[in-house]
Design a protein around this motif. Structure first.
Motif, short mmCIF file in Angstrom:
data_model
loop_
_atom_site.label_atom_id
_atom_site.label_comp_id
_atom_site.label_asym_id
_atom_site.label_seq_id
_atom_site.Cartn_x
_atom_site.Cartn_y
_atom_site.Cartn_z
N ASP A 206 0.87 -1.18 0.00
CA ASP A 206 0.00 0.00 0.00
C ASP A 206 0.90 1.22 0.00
OD1 ASP A 206 -2.18 1.61 0.04
OD2 ASP A 206 -2.52 1.47 2.21
N VAL A 207 0.78 2.06 -1.00
CA VAL A 207 1.66 3.21 -1.12
C VAL A 207 1.04 4.42 -0.46
CG1 VAL A 207 0.75 3.91 -3.37
CG2 VAL A 207 3.05 4.57 -2.72
N GLY A 208 1.90 5.17 0.23
CA GLY A 208 1.43 6.40 0.86
C GLY A 208 1.13 7.45 -0.20
N GLN A 209 -0.14 7.80 -0.38
CA GLN A 209 -0.53 8.76 -1.41
C GLN A 209 -0.27 10.18 -0.92
OE1 GLN A 209 -1.75 8.06 -4.39
NE2 GLN A 209 -2.59 5.99 -4.33
N GLY A 210 0.50 10.93 -1.68
CA GLY A 210 0.72 12.33 -1.35
C GLY A 210 -0.42 13.19 -1.89
N GLU A 211 -0.30 14.49 -1.72
CA GLU A 211 -1.28 15.41 -2.30
C GLU A 211 -1.16 15.34 -3.82
OE1 GLU A 211 -0.71 19.32 -0.82
OE2 GLU A 211 -0.64 18.69 1.28
N LYS A 212 -2.24 15.70 -4.51
CA LYS A 212 -2.21 15.66 -5.97
C LYS A 212 -1.20 16.66 -6.51
CE LYS A 212 -6.61 13.78 -7.51
NZ LYS A 212 -7.79 14.02 -8.37
N SER A 213 -0.46 16.23 -7.53
CA SER A 213 0.45 17.15 -8.20
C SER A 213 -0.36 18.00 -9.17
CB SER A 213 1.52 16.37 -8.97
OG SER A 213 0.93 15.65 -10.04
N GLY A 214 0.31 18.97 -9.79
CA GLY A 214 -0.34 19.71 -10.85
C GLY A 214 -0.68 18.80 -12.01
N LYS A 215 -1.55 19.27 -12.91
CA LYS A 215 -1.99 18.43 -14.03
C LYS A 215 -0.80 18.04 -14.91
CE LYS A 215 -5.55 18.15 -17.58
NZ LYS A 215 -6.64 18.86 -18.28
N ILE A 216 0.12 19.00 -15.12
CA ILE A 216 1.34 18.70 -15.89
C ILE A 216 2.48 18.42 -14.91
CG2 ILE A 216 3.09 19.68 -17.43
CD1 ILE A 216 0.91 21.22 -18.84
N VAL A 217 3.08 17.24 -15.05
CA VAL A 217 4.22 16.87 -14.20
C VAL A 217 5.51 17.45 -14.76
CG1 VAL A 217 5.59 14.93 -13.34
CG2 VAL A 217 3.09 14.78 -13.35
N ALA A 218 5.69 17.36 -16.07
CA ALA A 218 6.89 17.91 -16.72
C ALA A 218 6.61 18.14 -18.19
CB ALA A 218 8.08 16.98 -16.55
N GLU A 219 7.19 19.21 -18.71
CA GLU A 219 7.04 19.52 -20.14
C GLU A 219 8.43 19.79 -20.71
OE1 GLU A 219 3.76 21.99 -22.63
OE2 GLU A 219 4.92 23.16 -21.18
N LEU A 220 8.84 18.98 -21.69
CA LEU A 220 10.17 19.10 -22.29
C LEU A 220 10.02 19.56 -23.74
CD1 LEU A 220 10.23 16.61 -20.13
CD2 LEU A 220 12.49 16.19 -21.07
N THR A 221 10.80 20.58 -24.11
CA THR A 221 10.73 21.12 -25.47
C THR A 221 12.14 21.18 -26.07
OG1 THR A 221 8.86 22.50 -24.76
CG2 THR A 221 9.89 23.03 -26.89
N PRO B 217 19.32 20.75 -18.95
CA PRO B 217 19.66 20.42 -20.34
C PRO B 217 20.71 21.38 -20.89
CG PRO B 217 17.58 21.61 -20.26
CD PRO B 217 18.00 21.39 -18.83
N ASP B 218 21.45 20.94 -21.91
CA ASP B 218 22.39 21.82 -22.59
C ASP B 218 21.65 22.78 -23.52
OD1 ASP B 218 24.49 20.52 -21.34
OD2 ASP B 218 24.71 19.05 -22.94
N GLU B 219 20.57 22.27 -24.09
CA GLU B 219 19.73 23.09 -24.96
C GLU B 219 18.27 22.72 -24.71
OE1 GLU B 219 20.86 22.46 -29.02
OE2 GLU B 219 23.01 22.63 -28.58
N GLY B 220 17.35 23.62 -25.09
CA GLY B 220 15.93 23.36 -24.92
C GLY B 220 15.43 23.76 -23.54
N ASN B 221 14.14 23.54 -23.31
CA ASN B 221 13.50 23.96 -22.06
C ASN B 221 12.81 22.80 -21.37
OD1 ASN B 221 14.06 26.81 -22.35
ND2 ASN B 221 12.56 26.78 -24.03
N VAL B 222 12.90 22.79 -20.03
CA VAL B 222 12.17 21.82 -19.20
C VAL B 222 11.34 22.61 -18.19
CG1 VAL B 222 12.33 19.92 -17.56
CG2 VAL B 222 14.00 20.08 -19.42
N ARG B 223 10.02 22.40 -18.22
CA ARG B 223 9.14 23.06 -17.25
C ARG B 223 8.61 21.99 -16.30
NH1 ARG B 223 3.57 24.92 -17.04
NH2 ARG B 223 3.14 24.06 -19.11
N ILE B 224 8.93 22.12 -15.01
CA ILE B 224 8.53 21.16 -13.99
C ILE B 224 7.18 21.58 -13.40
CG2 ILE B 224 9.18 19.98 -11.86
CD1 ILE B 224 10.99 19.40 -14.25
N GLY B 225 6.29 20.60 -13.19
CA GLY B 225 4.97 20.88 -12.64
C GLY B 225 5.03 21.28 -11.17
#
Length: 644
Positions: free
Chosen positions: A312-327, A375-383
């Protein structure tokens, strides 16, 4: 006659009976998958068969001159040795015989006729017979052939090899012996998907009897012709592969449950009868009392099915709808791009598997997604509001000197899971650790038990993102299946790296796969879905390439009449060779069809149960076809080159 037989074997570790009057046999040509709970005694049984250990009691019989080779989970090598020398170490005895033979020959040349000369001559003849029997004259060629078979460079240093390639070297060291029996303990450890498929093909084509331990269900399905389960000290045999075993095991457990319920009901009735008043005691039967005593003893000695882990895993609070966005994310190490212009979005609730060969950069990509690596190039947006539980980090931080209880809940006797407090002893019990082991140090646990402890620690922490890097290593099959159920029902996000194909198929909803050269691509579905889509894409690319190839000569090359082509061919080939070339494609197709049909029979495994000799014959024929195909393809290539 069986290659190897154990009758009435007994083996105990402390007060626990690992083998309890167990029987086992291994036939020539069959492939036996040995399964069972962690700590049940599988490795101990394998070592008994390998003659590295002995049972406390029981009869062990082997065929005369039987050769068996044991490959442990973690093979040991001298890092400075070349791969050729490491593999040739499997032929130490044969090479020693050859060295002695050479010494005797030289000594014989310098010894005058007489008693000593005759003794040397007799020894030389004995050695020659042994060398003939071991096929040791061409040991160097055998090593080179085996290296080619497993795809290794003999000149490389063992220390420079990856874990998967070292596993191949260990298998090569075993195969070069050409043993009658091959014993493998977790052979898929450290192998990536291509390595596992290579190993499956290799083992299916072997003529040797095979006994192996693995928790990889897909591997068992493909390779095993019989499943032997070590269950509560007994060895239970099931013909066929793992899927056939699952069906029969479920039926057997249901029958056992019904019989136990009937027994317990009768025992309860007899206990009521014996406790009745004076009237009952006057009429009690001596035989009935004796039967009750025996029933009590039988009930006390019954070893019930070991309980399952309660996950049984300890459920944390809900994260944002987007966890990560990589471009257009790129990450390089030196001149090598590990991730090259990758774009993806990870949403809450996604269950993503990461697929790629060892060293492709799966861990690097995971760290980019979690924002642990820039990253060396590009964008990472964390939720927002991410609570990450990272399985691999916990494994590295495991303190071997700490007790189990302190590992789970340092400085406290309570664990909180999903808002409910639970005593640490009870929580450890959910993961099949007895209360008396709670104060034992972590170093006393087996590999599978350590992984179970790590899961206990992981699930005691609230999280809405689970990052699992090879969580299935050393876990037994029942625990694997329960972990699958938990992850399927888990509301959070799962990022999973695993080489267990069945586990990926059952858990993930999409996979991110390495395409080579730092390119990564996302596919919908599990491992099998990815494999189907990838193979279809490759086939379409090949078809397009063939079409382009057909069109190019029409535009570029001048037309040549059929008569002209035949005239050219006639000059370079004799009439007999021309007929041979025309017949070769049909011959190759027939050989491939025959091998495919035999492969299907061997994978099914029922042939060994019905007729062991026929199973051995088919295994031998499968290997013969390999050689015939190689010769036919080489001949075809040779003749084609002569007419070009």
């Amino acid at each position: 006659m069986s290659l190897y037989t154990i009758t009435g074997a007994q083996l105990a570790f402390g007060h626990v009976a690992l083998l309890d009057h167990a029987d086992f046999s291994l036939e020539a040509g069959e492939r036996v998958g040995l399964i069972g709970r962690n700590g049940a005694g599988k490795s101990s049984l394998l070592k008994i068969v390998a003659e590295l250990a002995r049972p406390d009691d029981g009869l062990v019989t082997r065929q005369q001159h039987l050769s068996t080779v044991y490959v442990p989970q973690e093979p040991e090598f001298n890092a400075d040795d070349t791969v050729f020398d490491a593999v040739a170490a499997g032929l130490t005895e044969a090479r020693a015989l050859l060295d002695e033979f050479d010494a005797v020959v030289h000594q014989l040349a310098d010894t005058p006729e007489g008693a000593e000369h005759d003794a040397l001559l007799a020894r030389m003849n004995t050695l020659q017979s042994s060398l003939d029997a071991a096929d040791a004259w061409n040991w160097s060629t055998r090593v080179a052939t085996t290296l080619q078979q497993v795809g290794l460079n003999g000149e490389a240093r063992v220390g420079s090899l990856s874990g998967g390639m070292q596993k191949r070297a260990a298998l090569a060291r075993a195969l070069v012996v050409q043993p009658d029996g091959l014993l493998l303990d977790e052979p898929t450890n450290h192998l990536d998907f291509d390595g596992i498929r290579w190993l499956e093909d290799l083992l299916v084509s072997l003529r040797a009897g095979l006994l192996f331990i693995t928790h990889d269900r897909a591997f068992l399905d493909r390779v095993a012709t019989r499943i032997v389960e070590l269950d509560r000290g007994r060895l239970l045999s099931y013909p066929g592969n793992f899927s056939a075993y699952q069906t029969r095991k479920a039926q057997q457990l249901e029958v056992e449950r019904i019989e136990n319920e009937k027994f317990d009901k009768l025992l309860a009735q007899e206990e009521v009868w014996i406790r009745k008043g004076v009237e009952a005691r006057r009429t009690r039967s001596v035989g009935r009392i004796a039967r009750l005593v025996q029933m009590r003893n039988d009930r006390a000695e019954r070893r019930n099915v070991q309980g399952n882990v309660k996950l049984d895993v300890g459920q944390g609070e809900k994260s944002g709808k987007i966890v990560a966005e990589l471009t257009d994310v790129t990450k390089r190490y030196g001149a090598r791009a590990v991730v090259d212009r990758f774009t993806a979005t990870v949403m809450r609730g996604d269950k993503i598997g990461f697929i790629g060969p060892n060293g492709a950069g799966k861990t690097t990509l995971l760290k980019l997604i979690l924002g642990e690596l820039a990253p060396d190039e590009g964008n990472v947006r964390i939720g927002t509001n991410l609570q990450v539980a990272y399985f691999d980090q916990m494994r590295a931080a495991l303190d071997l000197e700490k007790s189990l209880a302190d590992t789970i809940s340092p400085g406290s006797e309570w664990v909180e899971v999903n808002g409910q407090k639970k005593h640490v002893m009870s929580y450890l019990g959910d993961f099949l650790f007895a209360p008396e082991r709670a104060r034992s140090p972590v170093k006393s646990l087996s590999g599978g038990e350590r992984n179970r402890l790590l899961l206990a620690r992981l699930f005691a922490r609230p999280a809405n993102v689970l990052v699992l890097d090879e969580p299935t290593n050393d876990l037994d099959i029942p625990t694997l299946e329960l972990l699958e159920e938990l992850l399927i029902d888990y509301d959070g996000t799962v990022l999973l790296v695993s080489h267990d194909r069945a586990f990926l198929d059952n858990v993930v909803t999409s996979v991110i796969a390495s395409e080579g050269g730092g390119k990564w691509r996302e596919y919908v579905g599990g491992f099998t879905d990815w494999q189907t889509q990838r193979d279809r894409s490759k086939q379409l690319a090949l078809d397009a390439q063939k079409e382009a190839g057909k069109e190019a000569p029409k535009e570029a090359a001048p037309k040549e009449s059929a008569a002209g082509r035949n005239a050219q061919r006639a000059v370079k080939l004799s009439f007999k060779e021309q007929r041979e070339l025309e017949a070769l494609p049909q011959k190759i197709a027939e050989l491939e069809a025959e091998q495919k049909a035999i492969g299907a029979q061997l994978e099914d495994g029922s042939v060994f149960a019905k007729d062991a000799r026929e199973g051995a014959r088919l295994t031998e024929r499968y290997a013969e076809i390999d050689e015939e195909l190689m010769l036919a393809l080489e001949r075809w290539d040779e003749l084609e080159n002569r007419v070009r």
